[in-house]
Design an enzyme around this catalytic site. Structure first.
Site, PDB file in Angstrom:
ATOM      1  N   ASP A  39      38.119 -31.658  -3.705  1.00 47.00           N
ATOM      2  CA  ASP A  39      37.432 -30.820  -4.696  1.00 47.00           C
ATOM      3  C   ASP A  39      35.928 -30.882  -4.552  1.00 47.00           C
ATOM      4  OD1 ASP A  39      40.166 -31.516  -5.937  1.00 47.00           O
ATOM      5  OD2 ASP A  39      39.425 -29.751  -7.011  1.00 47.00           O
ATOM      6  N   GLN A  82      51.456 -31.098  -9.526  1.00 52.19           N
ATOM      7  CA  GLN A  82      51.159 -29.953  -8.650  1.00 52.19           C
ATOM      8  C   GLN A  82      51.913 -30.050  -7.318  1.00 52.19           C
ATOM      9  OE1 GLN A  82      48.871 -31.725 -10.334  1.00 52.19           O
ATOM     10  NE2 GLN A  82      47.040 -30.563 -10.789  1.00 52.19           N
ATOM     11  N   ARG A 106      35.629 -26.537 -15.683  1.00 52.24           N
ATOM     12  CA  ARG A 106      36.152 -27.688 -14.938  1.00 52.24           C
ATOM     13  C   ARG A 106      34.964 -28.351 -14.232  1.00 52.24           C
ATOM     14  NH1 ARG A 106      41.673 -27.516 -12.445  1.00 52.24           N
ATOM     15  NH2 ARG A 106      41.348 -29.755 -12.665  1.00 52.24           N
ATOM     16  N   LYS A 125      42.416 -35.043  -6.057  1.00 51.54           N
ATOM     17  CA  LYS A 125      43.327 -35.356  -7.165  1.00 51.54           C
ATOM     18  C   LYS A 125      43.597 -36.850  -7.275  1.00 51.54           C
ATOM     19  CE  LYS A 125      44.616 -33.054  -9.514  1.00 51.54           C
ATOM     20  NZ  LYS A 125      43.912 -32.863 -10.816  1.00 51.54           N
ATOM     21  N   GLY A 182      42.761 -25.577  -8.259  1.00 50.10           N
ATOM     22  CA  GLY A 182      42.447 -25.788  -6.847  1.00 50.10           C
ATOM     23  C   GLY A 182      41.017 -25.322  -6.616  1.00 50.10           C
TER      24      GLY A 182
END
Ligand code: MRU
Length: 368
Positions: free
Chosen positions: A244, A203, A90, A255, A54
């Site tokens: 994000d 998720q 990431r 996502k 997250g």
């Protein structure tokens, strides 16, 4: 948020030492396990394998990762090396770069002997700021849910659809997309949430559903492909998702599968909102579809699936035939024109360069 009556954040510092603690999200929903991070390598590993995940939580954990690095070695060279290590974990969530830049700016201007204290103070500011920011997103988003309830004549619960986990587990507390839902629930507004499972890592099914069970929020888990059908039949009043990375133009990267939900919402006249903190806005990007880097993860997340067997063990099984290749694009970009509004800590604005500039005049610059 509470877990079995105990208040938790998703990342915190131990009271006796300066070790960093996290909830290991790879073990949820079936086991609640906390872990201690003692080195920058352990912080980087936790982000990379998604024990923490997250966008806001990735940033906060990276900030504490810098603290752990400076406890090992406060030199400029190790600070740089550690930030590079954390940044490489990431690629999509811009909060990671934002938090590392904040940490570097705070510690690099003080002598080596003072860096550790400054780093812990800054990391805790980043964490506290995230909690306050998410709570404010909740307050602004609550108004949208209340309006929807009033538009329904208070005749039935408001049906919200969400995707992935933009809940308190994805932030330090409250969540972004879920903050308005928690605030509405706590204010006594009846709300029911359609929780998309969010393949491949699920998720939604494993984390968002776990949060809602814990907090007593009415919800139903659906397969990702059910969202469009529900919208066609009037069973979704509004969508709220996280992001994000938000381009300065209002495009939102979230996502994988978020874009398809937004298309279905657009086709069916369902309002599509995105909750986001200031730390998710990438002011350097003006075309999200073209310029946001999309993480590609191991195909094994697509070919295999994990869960609890009827006899209680956690097990991973293979879904696909031997020899079938799999591609695993972790995020997609929803263009701003499909987004009804951005719910920020400063209020709700149109998903556009002008909308964001009006809320953040100190940051906005004209497109090159
Ligand atoms: O790959 P993940 O689990 O880190 O992806 C998380 C999401 O896409 C969330 O929706 C996003 O980070 C917003 S979190 C408040």
């Amino acid at each position: 948020m509470n877990v079995d009556g105990t208040a938790y954040r998703t990342v915190w510092v131990g009271s006796n030492d300066r070790s960093v603690h996290i909830i290991d999200q790879t073990r949820l929903p079936h086991e609640f396990v906390t872990r201690t991070l003692s080195t920058v390598d352990e912080a980087a590993e936790a982000i990379k394998v998604m024990r923490v995940r997250g966008a806001p939580l990735i940033g906060a954990t990276a900030a504490y990762g810098v603290c752990l690095a400076l406890a090992q070695n406060p030199s400029d060279a190790f600070l740089e090396e550690s930030c590079d290590l954390l940044l490489a974990t990431r690629p999509t969530a811009v909060n990671l770069r934002w938090a590392l830049d904040e940490m570097k700016a705070a510690v690099s201007v003080v002598p080596e002997g003072e860096r550790l204290d400054v780093a812990y103070t800054k990391a805790s500011e980043i964490s506290d700021d995230d909690v306050a920011t998410c709570a404010a997103i909740g307050d602004h988003g609550l108004g949208l849910i209340r309006d929807a309830w009033e538009a329904l004549g208070q005749s039935r619960p408001v049906n919200v659809l969400t995707h992935c986990n933009a809940g308190w587990l994805a932030t330090v507390d409250w969540g972004t997309a879920t903050a308005p839902i928690y605030k509405a629930h706590d204010a006594g507004i009846p709300v029911h949430v359609w929780v998309g499972e969010t393949r491949p890592r699920n998720q939604g099914a494993s984390l968002t559903a776990w949060e809602f069970v814990n907090h007593g929020v009415s919800h139903t888990v659906i397969v990702d492909n059910a969202g469009g059908h529900l919208m066609q039949h009037g069973r979704v009043d509004l969508c709220i998702v996280g992001t994000d990375r938000t381009a300065a133009s209002g495009d939102v990267c979230n996502k994988i599968g978020t874009y398809l939900k937004a298309l279905a919402a657009h086709d069916n006249g369902v309002p599509f909102y995105v909750g986001l903190p200031h730390s998710t806005i990438d002011w350097t990007i003006h075309d999200g579809v073209r310029d946001v880097p999309i993480e590609e993860r191991d195909g094994a997340e697509v070919t295999d699936i994990s869960g609890r067997t009827r006899s209680g063990e956690i097990s991973t099984v293979q879904l696909t035939p031997d020899g079938s290749p799999a591609a695993n694009f972790a995020f997609d970009v929803t263009p701003a024109h499909l987004v009804t509004g951005l719910i920020t800590e400063r209020g709700v604005c149109p998903a556009s360069a002008d909308g964001l500039a009006a809320l953040y005049p100190e940051r906005a610059k004209p497109a090159a």
